[in-house]
Design a protein around this motif. Structure first.
Motif, PDB file in Angstrom:
ATOM      1  N   THR A  57       0.801  -1.223   0.000  1.00 14.36           N
ATOM      2  CA  THR A  57       0.000   0.000   0.000  1.00 14.36           C
ATOM      3  C   THR A  57       0.833   1.272   0.000  1.00 14.36           C
ATOM      4  O   THR A  57       0.482   2.253  -0.664  1.00 14.36           O
ATOM      5  CB  THR A  57      -0.963   0.031   1.194  1.00 14.36           C
TER       6      THR A  57
ATOM      7  N   ILE B  29      -4.738   4.884   3.201  1.00 17.55           N
ATOM      8  CA  ILE B  29      -5.218   3.561   2.818  1.00 17.55           C
ATOM      9  C   ILE B  29      -6.327   3.653   1.777  1.00 17.55           C
ATOM     10  O   ILE B  29      -6.476   2.763   0.928  1.00 17.55           O
ATOM     11  CB  ILE B  29      -5.665   2.763   4.069  1.00 17.55           C
TER      12      ILE B  29
ATOM     13  N   ALA C 239      -4.820   3.508  -1.689  1.00 15.35           N
ATOM     14  CA  ALA C 239      -4.381   2.160  -2.059  1.00 15.35           C
ATOM     15  C   ALA C 239      -5.576   1.287  -2.434  1.00 15.35           C
ATOM     16  O   ALA C 239      -5.512   0.511  -3.393  1.00 15.35           O
ATOM     17  CB  ALA C 239      -3.605   1.528  -0.910  1.00 15.35           C
TER      18      ALA C 239
ATOM     19  N   LEU D  49      -4.007  -6.444  -0.595  1.00 17.32           N
ATOM     20  CA  LEU D  49      -3.140  -5.355  -0.177  1.00 17.32           C
ATOM     21  C   LEU D  49      -2.160  -5.877   0.861  1.00 17.32           C
ATOM     22  O   LEU D  49      -2.543  -6.577   1.792  1.00 17.32           O
ATOM     23  CB  LEU D  49      -3.956  -4.210   0.432  1.00 17.32           C
TER      24      LEU D  49
END
Length: 293
Positions: A10, A17, A20, A32
């Motif tokens: 990520t 986050i 990502a 991830l």
């Protein structure tokens, strides 16, 4: 035809986050891998923040395919540092169980001496991880890195075999071979050394010329991903193939950033470079008739 499960680390995209997750969904990824979020290494986040991240990933229909940790990037001869990293390992094992991540990625101590002299101590410390790994039902995957004692596949394989536990296995990152001071070839040498021990793969690419190594987009460097992907398909690999970009379009990551990847400065410019790597990797997989399962 084989089916790789494709993921990305990520913080090669962003410290946020949400970014990502957005890129993972855009490119049809399944997983991830977590290393640093919100500018902090994962083990430094609060339990509440970890739960929030887990919920966001779950709600997006994605899996946490592994935890990229700095475990055993420390001085083997320093008992206090080594003890702190064993405590860090336990914290990551707890996080892996909470996040339903199957792997903890780690290393083999800073290379500050001779391999042969350090070898018994490295094996001893890796063997000490096994009870914790068994307690939490997770595996420790050892990665080669130019800054630690095990700089290539042959050395990683020797350590994994010496530890002799199904809880300790190998991570294959052919791109790292292009930084190997011993000059191990990414393929076939690196792969053959680790064959039978690999349970996770990182993908990056680089060019090594006149003693200097520079990261580049996947498929444009010297790893030879055509041959690597063909061999993985031939051998029936169906595990995770995780992009670890280590490349930026408008800047170059410093040696220190490559040695200790984490934080906002490391992630800066990562989204565009990672998108380029994902597009190239997906194109290569398509050329080989390989599906993403």
């Amino acid at each position: 035809m084989t089916g790789f499960k494709l993921g990305v680390i990520t913080d090669e995209i962003s410290q946020n986050i949400e970014d990502a997750i957005r890129i993972a969904k855009q490119y049809g990824l399944e997983g991830l891998e977590l290393r640093s979020v919100d500018g902090k290494q994962l083990h430094r986040l609060s339990d509440q923040r970890v739960e929030e991240i887990a919920a966001m990933i779950h709600d997006a229909g994605l899996q946490v395919c592994g935890l990229s940790t700095p475990v055993f990037k420390c001085n083997l001869k320093n008992q206090e540092e080594t003890a702190a990293h064993h405590r860090m390992l336990r914290r990551y094992a707890e996080l892996a169980r909470r996040l339903e991540a199957p792997f903890i990625r780690g290393f083999s101590f800073w290379a500050d001496g001779e391999w042969d002299a350090a070898y018994p101590g490295i094996v001893r410390e890796l063997q000490r991880t096994v009870p914790v790994l068994e307690e939490f039902g997770v595996r420790f995957i050892l990665e080669a890195d130019p800054s630690v004692f095990a700089t290539n596949g042959a050395k990683v394989a020797s350590l994994v075999r010496a530890v002799s536990s199904p809880r300790v296995r190998a991570l294959y990152d052919p791109g790292n071979n292009l930084w190997d001071p011993d000059g191990e070839l990414p393929y076939p040498d690196g792969y053959e050394a680790l064959r039978g021990l690999i349970c996770h793969i990182h993908a990056k690419d680089a060019v090594r010329e006149q003693g200097r190594t520079d990261a580049i987009a996947i498929g444009k460097g010297q790893v030879g991903y055509d041959r690597v992907l063909a061999r993985l398909a031939e051998d029936g690999y169906d595990g995770w193939l995780v992009v670890e970009t280590h490349y930026r379009l408008a800047s170059t990551l410093s040696e220190e950033q490559l040695k200790r990847p984490a934080g906002y400065a490391f992630s800066a410019g990562g989204e565009e470079a990672t998108m380029e790597c994902l597009e190239s990797l997906l194109d290569l997989l398509g050329q080989h008739g390989q599906k993403i399962c």
